[in-house]
Design a protein around this motif. Structure first.
Motif, PDB file in Angstrom:
ATOM      1  N   PRO A 143       0.817  -1.213   0.000  1.00 36.38           N
ATOM      2  CA  PRO A 143       0.000   0.000   0.000  1.00 36.38           C
ATOM      3  C   PRO A 143       0.852   1.264   0.000  1.00 36.38           C
ATOM      4  CG  PRO A 143       0.097  -0.937   2.193  1.00 36.38           C
ATOM      5  CD  PRO A 143       0.795  -1.924   1.291  1.00 36.38           C
ATOM      6  N   THR A 144       0.192   2.389  -0.209  1.00 36.45           N
ATOM      7  CA  THR A 144       0.834   3.690  -0.108  1.00 36.45           C
ATOM      8  C   THR A 144       0.291   4.408   1.125  1.00 36.45           C
ATOM      9  OG1 THR A 144       1.139   3.873  -2.500  1.00 36.45           O
ATOM     10  CG2 THR A 144       1.229   5.917  -1.230  1.00 36.45           C
ATOM     11  N   LEU A 145       1.198   4.759   2.009  1.00 40.04           N
ATOM     12  CA  LEU A 145       0.868   5.392   3.283  1.00 40.04           C
ATOM     13  C   LEU A 145       1.440   6.806   3.310  1.00 40.04           C
ATOM     14  CD1 LEU A 145       0.048   5.373   6.357  1.00 40.04           C
ATOM     15  CD2 LEU A 145       2.310   4.353   6.786  1.00 40.04           C
ATOM     16  N   LEU A 146       0.606   7.755   3.704  1.00 39.50           N
ATOM     17  CA  LEU A 146       1.058   9.120   3.928  1.00 39.50           C
ATOM     18  C   LEU A 146       1.131   9.385   5.428  1.00 39.50           C
ATOM     19  CD1 LEU A 146       1.705  12.064   3.084  1.00 39.50           C
ATOM     20  CD2 LEU A 146      -0.776  12.472   2.949  1.00 39.50           C
ATOM     21  N   LEU A 147       2.300   9.798   5.899  1.00 41.77           N
ATOM     22  CA  LEU A 147       2.495  10.234   7.275  1.00 41.77           C
ATOM     23  C   LEU A 147       2.832  11.717   7.242  1.00 41.77           C
ATOM     24  CD1 LEU A 147       4.730   7.274   8.520  1.00 41.77           C
ATOM     25  CD2 LEU A 147       2.296   7.629   9.038  1.00 41.77           C
TER      26      LEU A 147
END
Length: 315
Positions: free
Chosen positions: A34-38
């Motif tokens: 997945p692609t996670l934005l923090l």
């Protein structure tokens, strides 16, 4: 914005559009996922998560990561350098109230539009990492929003538990319209993407304990998403809040707290006083119900309509 990060690579850069600048690190893992934005620094005076994301970005090896993690180190660079409590000095607006923004609006509206278009549109999960501003003490907690989509809301709650945080606030007060999403994480939720808000640390401090906790939270989310190996640390005794009550001042003047964060209070308990500029008490704020103190102002200035105390109501 034009920046590319190859598979198996890590790339730190300043993302630019017109006069907007954003410090970003992309870790594009060698394996799919997945692609996670923090994100940190949505409010420029909330520091622990900014340092935590710097550390995690530096630690990660793209060769061992599954999927892609995007670190938005400082979402509100102008607010950070302006040393402003929540606001952007270019237009005196709160970024976390201006989503999804406008390409032709004020500086903050344009920034919100850029974050919606170039970041939210490209991700599968989102954590917006906050702390208490210079006037606030907070009990560390995570907001688990819900928008009436049973599957999305359930996944978001599991995501919130996977942070490892003990105090989880169920939050359904934001608009359900993606064209009027208001906040950064709600912009994700109204587009079908789990979006959390974490609150770690307070009083605009950069204490090591809060930085380390924020670091662990960010890493836990990656483990939950199978982006990193390991067991995510769900808290063994979670406390779930069904609501948060913000108690308002009816006067301008001085606020004096009579309670502390984390304290369990009964209905009618005295939580603080409001006095005028001559020291005469004008109002005593009392608890309208049983609950736990989640937020309290630790600095004296208060204006009518502001909320110096918040109580979490346990589900």
């Amino acid at each position: 914005m034009g920046e590319k990060t190859a598979v198996g690579e890590k790339h730190a850069f300043m993302a630019r559009q017109d006069d907007i600048k954003l410090p970003v690190t992309v870790v594009n893992g060698a394996e799919s996922g997945p692609t996670l934005l923090l994100a940190a620094g949505t409010h420029g005076d909330e520091f622990p998560s900014i340092f935590a994301l710097q550390r995690l970005a530096q630690e990660l090896d793209a060769q061992t990561v599954k999927g892609t993690v995007i670190f938005l180190h400082l979402a509100n660079l102008d607010g950070f350098h302006g040393r402003r409590l929540a606001l952007n000095p270019k237009d005196e607006k709160n970024l976390n109230r201006e989503f999804p923004g406008s390409p032709t609006g004020t500086a903050t509206e344009q920034l919100a539009n850029l974050l919606t278009r170039e970041f939210i549109s490209k991700i599968d999960y989102f954590v917006d990492m906050h702390s208490g501003s210079s006037n606030q003490k907070l009990l560390n907690h995570v907001y688990s929003p819900f928008v009436g989509d049973e599957k999305l809301d359930a996944l978001t709650f599991e995501f919130a538990k996977a942070t490892g945080m003990q105090h989880i606030v169920m939050y359904g007060d934001r608009p359900r319209d993606p064209a009027n999403s208001v906040s950064f994480p709600n912009t994700a939720m109204t587009r079908g993407i789990p979006g959390l808000t974490t609150e770690v640390g307070h009083l605009a401090e950069r204490d090591e304990k809060s930085i380390e906790f924020a670091f662990d939270i960010a890493k836990n989310t990656m483990i939950f998403l199978d982006m990193l190996p390991g067991e995510h640390a769900v808290h063994p005794n979670p406390v779930i809040y069904e609501n948060v009550k913000y108690l308002n001042s009816a006067h301008d003047g001085f606020f004096t707290p009579l309670t502390i964060i984390g304290q369990k209070v009964k209905a009618g308990a005295r939580l603080g006083t409001i006095s005028d500029y001559f020291g005469k008490v004008q109002q005593t704020i009392t608890a309208p119900t049983d609950g736990t103190i989640l937020m309290i102002n630790e600095t004296p200035p208060i204006q009518s309509g502001e909320s110096p105390v918040a109580i979490g109501i346990v589900r």
